[in-house]
Write a protein that holds these residues in place. Sequence first.
Motif, PDB file in Angstrom:
ATOM      1  N   LYS A 273      -1.670 -15.074   3.312  1.00 41.02           N
ATOM      2  CA  LYS A 273      -1.148 -13.770   3.729  1.00 41.02           C
ATOM      3  C   LYS A 273      -1.553 -12.709   2.710  1.00 41.02           C
ATOM      4  CE  LYS A 273       3.023 -13.463   5.643  1.00 41.02           C
ATOM      5  NZ  LYS A 273       3.416 -12.392   4.746  1.00 41.02           N
ATOM      6  N   PHE A 274      -2.159 -11.633   3.220  1.00 41.79           N
ATOM      7  CA  PHE A 274      -2.512 -10.473   2.403  1.00 41.79           C
ATOM      8  C   PHE A 274      -1.565  -9.330   2.761  1.00 41.79           C
ATOM      9  CE2 PHE A 274      -6.198 -13.100   2.481  1.00 41.79           C
ATOM     10  CZ  PHE A 274      -6.905 -12.859   1.320  1.00 41.79           C
ATOM     11  N   GLU A 275      -0.955  -8.741   1.746  1.00 40.51           N
ATOM     12  CA  GLU A 275      -0.050  -7.606   1.957  1.00 40.51           C
ATOM     13  C   GLU A 275      -0.593  -6.409   1.181  1.00 40.51           C
ATOM     14  OE1 GLU A 275       2.603  -6.975   3.763  1.00 40.51           O
ATOM     15  OE2 GLU A 275       2.773  -8.963   4.674  1.00 40.51           O
ATOM     16  N   SER A 276      -0.977  -5.360   1.894  1.00 43.67           N
ATOM     17  CA  SER A 276      -1.497  -4.160   1.259  1.00 43.67           C
ATOM     18  C   SER A 276      -0.378  -3.392   0.546  1.00 43.67           C
ATOM     19  CB  SER A 276      -2.134  -3.239   2.304  1.00 43.67           C
ATOM     20  OG  SER A 276      -3.184  -3.887   2.978  1.00 43.67           O
ATOM     21  N   ALA A 277      -0.752  -2.689  -0.510  1.00 39.38           N
ATOM     22  CA  ALA A 277       0.184  -1.764  -1.135  1.00 39.38           C
ATOM     23  C   ALA A 277       0.539  -0.675  -0.125  1.00 39.38           C
ATOM     24  CB  ALA A 277      -0.443  -1.152  -2.383  1.00 39.38           C
ATOM     25  N   LYS A 278       1.807  -0.365   0.015  1.00 41.70           N
ATOM     26  CA  LYS A 278       2.278   0.501   1.099  1.00 41.70           C
ATOM     27  C   LYS A 278       2.553   1.914   0.596  1.00 41.70           C
ATOM     28  CE  LYS A 278       4.341  -3.387   3.544  1.00 41.70           C
ATOM     29  NZ  LYS A 278       3.733  -4.367   2.599  1.00 41.70           N
ATOM     30  N   PRO A 279       2.534   2.879   1.500  1.00 38.89           N
ATOM     31  CA  PRO A 279       2.942   4.242   1.128  1.00 38.89           C
ATOM     32  C   PRO A 279       4.413   4.270   0.717  1.00 38.89           C
ATOM     33  CG  PRO A 279       1.860   4.195   3.290  1.00 38.89           C
ATOM     34  CD  PRO A 279       2.147   2.778   2.918  1.00 38.89           C
TER      35      PRO A 279
ATOM     36  N   GLY B 228      -1.310   7.338  -2.906  1.00 36.89           N
ATOM     37  CA  GLY B 228      -0.261   7.492  -1.920  1.00 36.89           C
ATOM     38  C   GLY B 228       0.727   8.560  -2.348  1.00 36.89           C
ATOM     39  N   ALA B 229       1.272   9.283  -1.375  1.00 38.23           N
ATOM     40  CA  ALA B 229       2.186  10.369  -1.697  1.00 38.23           C
ATOM     41  C   ALA B 229       3.018  10.719  -0.475  1.00 38.23           C
ATOM     42  CB  ALA B 229       1.412  11.604  -2.174  1.00 38.23           C
ATOM     43  N   PRO B 230       4.165  11.369  -0.679  1.00 38.77           N
ATOM     44  CA  PRO B 230       4.969  11.816   0.477  1.00 38.77           C
ATOM     45  C   PRO B 230       4.290  12.979   1.190  1.00 38.77           C
ATOM     46  CG  PRO B 230       5.936  12.596  -1.581  1.00 38.77           C
ATOM     47  CD  PRO B 230       4.824  11.668  -1.964  1.00 38.77           C
TER      48      PRO B 230
ATOM     49  N   ARG C 253      -8.989   1.906   3.922  1.00 41.01           N
ATOM     50  CA  ARG C 253      -7.727   1.687   4.630  1.00 41.01           C
ATOM     51  C   ARG C 253      -6.897   2.958   4.502  1.00 41.01           C
ATOM     52  NH1 ARG C 253      -5.622  -1.789   1.314  1.00 41.01           N
ATOM     53  NH2 ARG C 253      -6.680  -3.589   2.193  1.00 41.01           N
ATOM     54  N   VAL C 254      -6.301   3.390   5.597  1.00 38.61           N
ATOM     55  CA  VAL C 254      -5.375   4.512   5.554  1.00 38.61           C
ATOM     56  C   VAL C 254      -4.087   4.088   6.249  1.00 38.61           C
ATOM     57  CG1 VAL C 254      -6.345   5.539   7.658  1.00 38.61           C
ATOM     58  CG2 VAL C 254      -5.009   6.957   6.099  1.00 38.61           C
ATOM     59  N   GLN C 255      -2.944   4.411   5.628  1.00 45.06           N
ATOM     60  CA  GLN C 255      -1.651   4.008   6.159  1.00 45.06           C
ATOM     61  C   GLN C 255      -0.699   5.205   6.185  1.00 45.06           C
ATOM     62  OE1 GLN C 255      -0.356  -0.152   4.635  1.00 45.06           O
ATOM     63  NE2 GLN C 255      -1.591   0.707   2.965  1.00 45.06           N
ATOM     64  N   PHE C 256       0.140   5.204   7.212  1.00 47.21           N
ATOM     65  CA  PHE C 256       1.187   6.222   7.336  1.00 47.21           C
ATOM     66  C   PHE C 256       2.519   5.494   7.532  1.00 47.21           C
ATOM     67  CE2 PHE C 256      -2.698   8.246   8.784  1.00 47.21           C
ATOM     68  CZ  PHE C 256      -2.678   9.456   8.098  1.00 47.21           C
ATOM     69  N   LEU C 257       3.510   5.906   6.785  1.00 48.72           N
ATOM     70  CA  LEU C 257       4.826   5.282   6.858  1.00 48.72           C
ATOM     71  C   LEU C 257       5.871   6.328   7.213  1.00 48.72           C
ATOM     72  CD1 LEU C 257       6.770   2.869   6.364  1.00 48.72           C
ATOM     73  CD2 LEU C 257       6.860   3.596   3.957  1.00 48.72           C
ATOM     74  N   TYR C 258       6.636   6.030   8.261  1.00 52.03           N
ATOM     75  CA  TYR C 258       7.774   6.870   8.641  1.00 52.03           C
ATOM     76  C   TYR C 258       9.053   6.100   8.341  1.00 52.03           C
ATOM     77  CZ  TYR C 258      11.162   9.484  11.361  1.00 52.03           C
ATOM     78  OH  TYR C 258      12.263  10.215  11.745  1.00 52.03           O
ATOM     79  N   GLU C 259       9.972   6.732   7.622  1.00 48.22           N
ATOM     80  CA  GLU C 259      11.241   6.113   7.254  1.00 48.22           C
ATOM     81  C   GLU C 259      12.380   6.984   7.760  1.00 48.22           C
ATOM     82  OE1 GLU C 259      10.769   4.040   3.052  1.00 48.22           O
ATOM     83  OE2 GLU C 259       9.764   6.003   3.032  1.00 48.22           O
ATOM     84  N   GLY C 260      12.977   6.547   8.860  1.00 46.39           N
ATOM     85  CA  GLY C 260      14.100   7.274   9.440  1.00 46.39           C
ATOM     86  C   GLY C 260      15.416   6.602   9.125  1.00 46.39           C
ATOM     87  N   GLU C 261      16.480   7.093   9.726  1.00 51.62           N
ATOM     88  CA  GLU C 261      17.804   6.530   9.491  1.00 51.62           C
ATOM     89  C   GLU C 261      17.910   5.101  10.025  1.00 51.62           C
ATOM     90  OE1 GLU C 261      20.215   7.709   7.746  1.00 51.62           O
ATOM     91  OE2 GLU C 261      19.243   9.626   7.291  1.00 51.62           O
ATOM     92  N   ALA C 262      17.396   4.874  11.232  1.00 49.23           N
ATOM     93  CA  ALA C 262      17.500   3.552  11.852  1.00 49.23           C
ATOM     94  C   ALA C 262      16.168   3.080  12.411  1.00 49.23           C
ATOM     95  CB  ALA C 262      18.549   3.572  12.952  1.00 49.23           C
TER      96      ALA C 262
END
Length: 767
Positions: free
Chosen positions: A170-176, A201-203, A244-253
């Motif tokens: 298993k390979f796990e990339s560094a995440k935003p 990576g940045a907000p 590689r390009v990644q986008f992370l959305y972090e909401g309440e739920a």
Amino acid sequence: MTKAPPRPSRALRVSALAAALAALSTTALAQEVAPAAGDPAVTLDRLEVTAQRRVENIQDVPVSISTLSGEKLDVFASGGGDVRFLSGRVPSLNIESSYGRAFPRFYVRGLGNTDFDLNASQPVSLLYDEVVQESPLLKGFPVFDLERIEVLRGPQGTLFGRNTPAGVVKFESAKPSQDANGYARVAAGSDGMWNVESAYGAPLTDRWSARVSALYQRREDSVDNTLAGAPNDGFEGYDESAARVQFLYEGEAFEGLFNLHKRHLNGTARLFRANIIQPGSNDPVPGFDRDRVSVDGVNFSELDTWGGSARLRWDLGEHNLHSITGYETAESLNRGDIDGGFGAAFLGEGNYGPGFIPFASESADGLPDHRQVTQEFRIESDYGGAFEWQAGVFWFDEDISIDSFNYDSLAPGNPQTGLAVQTQRNKAWAVFASGDYDLTERFTLRGGLRYTKDKKDFSASVVQAVPFGAPVGGPYRVETDASDVSWDLSGVFALNDDVNLYARVAKGFRAPSIQGRLAFASPDAPNGGVSTADSEEVVSFEAGIKADLWDRRARIGFNVFRYDVDDQQIIAVGGGSNIATLLNADKSRGQGFELDLEAYVTDSLLVTLGSSYNDTQIKDRNLAVPGCGGGCTVTDPAVLDPETGDPTGLYLIDGNPLPQAPEWVHNLTARWGVPVGDGGEFFVFTDWAYRSEVNFFLYESVEFRGKSSLEGGLRVGYNWNGGDYEVAAFGRNITDTTRIVGGIDFNNLTGFLNEPRTVGVEFTARF
């Protein structure tokens, strides 16, 4: 030929060695190591893994696991190597390739697949960011900007599905994240090597963040072609890039992680060397020079892959719902001089070489069309109580087309003289459930089931007939439709707060495989020469101990295992007729042990040690495969014609070890650092990897049995500003060990080599 004398009892050897090593490890770790005076002793951080599809302490997971991350991973990759640099760096892992950088083949506990066809399946599954990479051409995606690599040994069918009877990597990339960070790294080395990578990576908002990672690797040709007028002047160079390009959305739920990635490779295909092996041994011939060859075939490797994924999670209170969607595609063409030399014997003396070349062989394999779609929905409990569970459904859909070309190296321009095509549609689906229950405060029971349905529709045709090969014909069609139930059951007992004992039994399976390399099939071969292997099933037993020692200054994992394979899929490649045929061996067996140790011997010296013993054996009294057609010395019993008593060219392989399955794998790293000035450090890092002898093929022969190998690395450097900046000199394969690591057996004593020594300098900035 008569078979070599039998070895001592394997079961006794495994038991004795395991007991001895366990006792030795316990004795060594029991010794007190005095921490440095003054500051508190340095301790190991908690190591978290996702081997069971949820974040857990590695010590609590009842599976044999090794991890690679951080500085260790950076050091291994510093020479610009591809994913094969992981081989031997953890217990029971071997990786090799007859394609070079494009097509790695993974082996865990001796279980793997030497098949070189682009349609080949492997019993070791590779997941990149939770998406399975089924095609062999997807498994070589470059290693950069990773959070960690996990190597899971033993069947993993319940949570990871079919084609995992040997294990999972298993390979796990560094995440935003909402914390801005990144790095830039530049390395230059011998043979014009450049290794450049960067990530940041940045907000983007208070909910969205992004991370971009990129890699560029280059090496100039290091092997000269001494044949005048040949299509290629040099070999072993490459240009490779990946992003590689990644986008992370972090909401309440709700959380969503979106990933796009791409790879481009333009370089040399595997360089085969004619008659490199000295008859009667596996030594290179006298006067061998790894920097020169004489070949008349065209050589190149081109590969483009890209894909994307969406990993979604909904927080439903006491439950979490996960959706993982993946898309992958690849396009490639890989062409090489298979005979490894020039000319042919029928042209007369002086018109062929090096050594005896009975006939010329030049071929290429292409993947003009490929796509893979995967979808998983999984729900997991989050009660925070004694019982936790997860369940889900999985869908897999793959469509591929493969072109296999043949060329005439003896004619001007190396014209095409043959073409066979394959197409395959593979659909699979599964339902699964897994749970764990704390029976007591100290004992946890885990178990799971998975039902899988796998269907393949395959077609192959000979479009252009190879001289003396199969005629134009087809399409030859095969359909397979298989189902299976995988399962696992394990228990973990906490002996105390620092020591866990565990035991596990698991069953996994590999879906049926189809092989259609028809160009050299016999004209009267059934169904044009298409061969099929039925499903294989593995049952594995494992027991071990995981412990934190010396007040968390050391961590150890040790286990013993045994597995039995029913109907193991194997491939008889090459031989005198130069064909590849899928077979099922009645049974095979493996047993052994694995050790992982990490310890701060002093506050400034961190040592890791990995060791494994794998004793594998094919168990099928009636199974015979073709021997070599290139002059090797086969030591297996020959099959004789019952009427004439003449040799048939077949050899019984009962009792042989599995191919590319070393009995011993050892690895060692040591890092020593001393503070210099305000926030600076001088350090030395060394690493060593050993593997014992391996068979290249199913049959045993003197020439095609690779010697044991020991390769080491060294890195000396200085970092400052709290580690934000670093400059280092490094060497990979510092002893310049040369080993023949694979062969082509149908034409002559052709072999190919390990990577040469690389030395260089590297600068890293972290921000």
